[in-house]
Design a protein around this motif. Structure first.
Motif, PDB file in Angstrom:
ATOM      1  N   LYS A  61       9.654   4.381   1.953  1.00 38.29           N
ATOM      2  CA  LYS A  61       8.655   5.458   1.984  1.00 38.29           C
ATOM      3  C   LYS A  61       7.412   5.087   1.176  1.00 38.29           C
ATOM      4  CE  LYS A  61      11.921   9.198   2.877  1.00 38.29           C
ATOM      5  NZ  LYS A  61      12.770  10.249   2.292  1.00 38.29           N
ATOM      6  N   ILE A  62       7.614   4.472   0.019  1.00 36.68           N
ATOM      7  CA  ILE A  62       6.459   4.096  -0.811  1.00 36.68           C
ATOM      8  C   ILE A  62       5.640   3.018  -0.112  1.00 36.68           C
ATOM      9  CG2 ILE A  62       5.751   3.041  -3.005  1.00 36.68           C
ATOM     10  CD1 ILE A  62       8.222   4.409  -4.283  1.00 36.68           C
ATOM     11  N   ASP A 122      10.601  -1.764  -9.131  1.00 38.04           N
ATOM     12  CA  ASP A 122       9.318  -2.220  -9.659  1.00 38.04           C
ATOM     13  C   ASP A 122       8.346  -2.389  -8.494  1.00 38.04           C
ATOM     14  OD1 ASP A 122       9.756  -2.490 -12.537  1.00 38.04           O
ATOM     15  OD2 ASP A 122      11.274  -3.965 -11.969  1.00 38.04           O
ATOM     16  N   TRP A 123       7.231  -1.654  -8.565  1.00 33.96           N
ATOM     17  CA  TRP A 123       6.239  -1.597  -7.480  1.00 33.96           C
ATOM     18  C   TRP A 123       5.063  -2.498  -7.832  1.00 33.96           C
ATOM     19  CZ3 TRP A 123       2.749   3.272  -6.537  1.00 33.96           C
ATOM     20  CH2 TRP A 123       1.987   3.086  -5.377  1.00 33.96           C
ATOM     21  N   THR A 124       4.905  -3.579  -7.067  1.00 36.20           N
ATOM     22  CA  THR A 124       3.812  -4.534  -7.290  1.00 36.20           C
ATOM     23  C   THR A 124       2.878  -4.579  -6.084  1.00 36.20           C
ATOM     24  OG1 THR A 124       5.195  -6.340  -6.450  1.00 36.20           O
ATOM     25  CG2 THR A 124       5.188  -5.980  -8.842  1.00 36.20           C
ATOM     26  N   ASN A 125       1.782  -5.285  -6.255  1.00 35.05           N
ATOM     27  CA  ASN A 125       0.772  -5.456  -5.185  1.00 35.05           C
ATOM     28  C   ASN A 125       0.242  -4.111  -4.681  1.00 35.05           C
ATOM     29  OD1 ASN A 125       1.166  -8.324  -5.196  1.00 35.05           O
ATOM     30  ND2 ASN A 125       3.012  -8.022  -3.991  1.00 35.05           N
ATOM     31  N   PHE A 126       0.157  -3.153  -5.586  1.00 31.61           N
ATOM     32  CA  PHE A 126      -0.380  -1.844  -5.233  1.00 31.61           C
ATOM     33  C   PHE A 126      -1.909  -1.901  -5.228  1.00 31.61           C
ATOM     34  CE2 PHE A 126       0.939  -1.996  -9.730  1.00 31.61           C
ATOM     35  CZ  PHE A 126      -0.303  -1.943 -10.347  1.00 31.61           C
ATOM     36  N   ASN A 127      -2.530  -0.864  -4.682  1.00 32.56           N
ATOM     37  CA  ASN A 127      -3.987  -0.755  -4.657  1.00 32.56           C
ATOM     38  C   ASN A 127      -4.483  -0.365  -6.046  1.00 32.56           C
ATOM     39  OD1 ASN A 127      -6.680  -0.176  -4.254  1.00 32.56           O
ATOM     40  ND2 ASN A 127      -6.334   1.552  -2.869  1.00 32.56           N
ATOM     41  N   GLN A 128      -5.192  -1.275  -6.700  1.00 28.47           N
ATOM     42  CA  GLN A 128      -5.636  -1.033  -8.073  1.00 28.47           C
ATOM     43  C   GLN A 128      -6.663   0.092  -8.178  1.00 28.47           C
ATOM     44  OE1 GLN A 128      -6.271  -5.488  -9.075  1.00 28.47           O
ATOM     45  NE2 GLN A 128      -5.832  -4.509 -11.033  1.00 28.47           N
ATOM     46  N   ASP A 129      -7.296   0.430  -7.061  1.00 31.03           N
ATOM     47  CA  ASP A 129      -8.306   1.495  -7.072  1.00 31.03           C
ATOM     48  C   ASP A 129      -7.726   2.852  -6.670  1.00 31.03           C
ATOM     49  OD1 ASP A 129     -10.533  -0.138  -7.847  1.00 31.03           O
ATOM     50  OD2 ASP A 129     -10.478  -1.016  -5.840  1.00 31.03           O
TER      51      ASP A 129
END
Length: 241
Positions: free
Chosen positions: A155-156, A186-193
């Motif tokens: 879902k995330i 652990d959630w990586t490569n997310f949108n930094q903005d």
């Protein structure tokens, strides 16, 4: 870990304890390597100044630190309102949004911090960033009920993108299990903005997702120990406020 980083952690921790803890306070004790220095300094002040404080831990580790330093232990059942919580962070952005939970204690850390009049963050210079993810690459921790970790991961990813991995234990077979019996993604490569307040709110509506390592509009002040031994402060609350 370099001596420089260790010295920076100590400088930040000592400054925060000196600025924000007074006799009679109920104090939240966070988790992690920087908090060890804060407890050292608090115990020193209790001995030297006859300071009267009661401490509420955010984890098993924090509880042991309090006991080992012969500080007075209490809990939220007895003292549901804290004067201050002193805790570390994995990263602090320019808006004072935090990533916490690298040590897997995010749920209890957030509960204790939410009941404190102010949350004071202590960290070294490597945790001070413009945007989340600039320096801390291990991701945003998300505590989940074990049976739901696969659908929550999906879902995330579908809603926000990025990658999610189940955190695996180092000295035991299988995943990390939190003090609350849950798993950590652990959630990586997310949108930094990202609009983190909006993202956090949406995440918390996913059934089985217990808590996130995003601490938004919670920290009153952050102390960062620098390489030269000085301490940088971010935030608005004054010392002893």
């Amino acid at each position: 870990m370099s001596d420089l980083v260790q010295s920076a952690k100590k400088a930040a921790a000592y400054a925060a304890v000196d600025d924000h803890i007074k006799s009679g306070y109920i104090v939240g004790i966070g988790s992690g390597s920087t908090v060890v220095f804060a407890v050292d300094r608090l115990a020193e002040r209790v001995r030297n100044e006859n300071l009267k404080v009661k401490c509420i831990p955010t984890s098993f580790q924090a509880r042991q630190l309090i006991i080992d330093n012969k500080l007075t232990l209490t809990d939220l059942d007895v003292d549901p309102v804290l004067d201050v919580c002193i805790d570390g962070a994995d990263e602090v952005d320019s808006n004072m949004t935090l990533i916490k939970g690298g040590g897997g204690c995010l749920l209890q850390e957030k509960i204790v911090a939410s009941n404190a009049k102010k949350l004071i963050i202590i960290a070294d210079y490597t945790k001070d960033s413009q945007k989340l993810g600039d320096q801390y690459k291990k991701g945003i921790p998300i505590e989940v009920v074990p049976i739901a970790y696969v659908p929550i991961s999906n879902k995330i990813k579908e809603r926000f993108g990025g990658s999610l991995e189940l955190r695996m234990a180092v000295k035991k077979a299988g995943p990390v299990v939190t003090d609350n019996g849950n798993f950590v993604l652990d959630w990586t490569n997310f949108n930094q903005d990202s609009d983190w307040e909006k993202v956090n709110s949406e995440l918390l509506h996913i059934p089985g997702l217990v808590e996130t390592g995003l601490f938004i509009k919670m920290a009153s002040k952050a102390y960062f120990g620098l390489k030269d031994g000085s301490v940088k402060q971010k935030g608005t609350c004054s010392a002893q406020a």
